[in-house]
Enzyme design. Structure first.
Site: not given
Ligand code: PGA
Length: 253
Positions: A9, A11, A100, A170, A176, A216
Site C-alpha cells: 500500500n 498510500k 486511514e 490491520e 506506521g 509495520s
Molecule cells: P505500515 O502500513 O506497514 O506502514 O504499518 C500498513 C498499512 O497501513 O496498510
C-alpha cells in the site's frame, strides 16, 4: 486453496516517475526471486494505476490495485474514483475500508458494504481492511469490534462472493508505528476471523479466504508472522516503498 498474497500500500507516496521506477524494480525482482505461488500486489495512488499496470502486464505474479473506490457507479461525485475506472486501467485489486480512510474520511461499515459488492460485480478483488484501535484492544473488545466490522460490511454477500474477497487485519496501533502485533496476537485474531466466517457460512468457505496481516510488517518480522497457520500474507505500507524490502517480505514464505 487460498492464495498467499503480499500486497503493498503505497498510500500518498511517489510521484509518477518514482512510482514507475519502483514498479519496474519490483516486477523484475519478483520474476527472478519470488516463487510463483506468491501473488504480489502494488496498490498505487490512483493517478499511477494505468502506467503501473502497463509495467506489470507481462508478469505472472505481480498485480496492481487501487487504494479506494466509490460506492457509486458514476455521476456527480467530484474527485472520486469509480470501480469501473479502476478496472479500466488494468488494475485487478482494490483496498476497501483502510483505517486511514475510515478515520479521515468517515467511511462507514454500510458504505464499505456497498463498495465491496460493487467491486465484486466489476470483477475487482476487494482487500477489505478491519482492525481495532489500542483503546479497543486494551478494553479487551478487539474481537467483538472486528466481528462487527465483518458482519456489517461482508455478511450480506453470498457464499460464492465472499470466497472472492481478501481480508486484511490491520490493528490501528501497529500501522506506521513500528510496533508490530506479536505473531500470537495476529494468529489469535486471524483464527477468530476465520471461525466467525465459518459460523456465518461454512468451514469450507472460511478456508478459502486469504487473511492478510498489516501493521509495520518488514523483512525482519515477516517470516515469523507469515509462519502462522491463519496468516496468508501481508498488507505492507512503509516497507513496500523499497523494492528490496518488499521482495524480501515476499520471499519470507
Ligand atoms: P505500515 O502500513 O506497514 O506502514 O504499518 C500498513 C498499512 O497501513 O496498510
Amino acid at each position: 486453496m487460498r492464495r498467499k498474497i503480499i500486497a503493498g500500500n503505497w498510500k500518498m507516496n511517489k510521484n509518477l516517475e518514482e512510482g514507475l521506477s519502483l514498479a519496474s524494480e519490483v516486477t523484475n525482482m519478483a520474476a527472478d526471486e519470488v516463487p510463483n505461488d506468491v501473488t504480489m500486489v502494488m496498490c498505487t495512488p490512483a493517478i499511477h494505476l494505468s502506467a503501473v499496470s502497463t509495467t506489470t502486464k507481462d508478469s505472472s505474479n505481480v498485480f496492481v490495485g487501487a487504494q479506494n473506490m466509490s460506492e457509486y457507479e458514476s455521476g456527480a461525485y467530484t474527485g472520486d474514483l469509480s470501480g469501473n475506472m479502476v478496472a479500466s486501467t488494468g488494475a485487478t485489486f482494490v483496498i476497501i475500508g483502510h483505517s486511514e480512510r475510515r478515520e479521515y474520511h468517515f467511511e462507514t461499515n454500510a458504505q464499505l458494504a456497498q463498495r465491496v459488492k460493487l467491486a465484486l460485480s466489476i470483477g475487482l478483488t476487494p482487500i477489505f481492511c478491519c482492525g481495532e484501535s489500542l483503546k479497543t484492544r486494551e478494553a479487551n473488545e478487539h474481537i467483538d469490534f472486528v466481528n462487527k466490522q465483518l458482519d456489517e460490511s461482508l455478511f450480506d454477500l453470498s457464499a460464492e462472493d465472499i470466497k472472492k474477497i481478501v481480508i486484511a487485519y490491520e490493528p490501528i496501533w501497529a500501522i506506521g508505528t513500528g510496533v508490530t502485533a506479536s505473531s500470537e496476537q495476529a494468529q489469535e485474531m486471524h483464527r477468530s476471523i476465520r471461525s466467525f466466517i465459518a459460523t456465518q457460512y461454512t468451514h469450507e468457505v472460511a478456508k478459502e479466504i486469504s487473511i492478510l496481516y498489516g501493521g509495520s510488517m518488514k523483512p525482519g518480522n515477516a517470516q515469523e508472522l507469515l509462519s502462522q497457520p491463519d496468516v496468508d500474507g501481508g498488507l505492507i505500507g512503509g516497507a513496500s516503498l523499497k523494492a528490496r524490502d518488499f521482495i524480501d517480505i515476499a520471499k519470507s514464505y
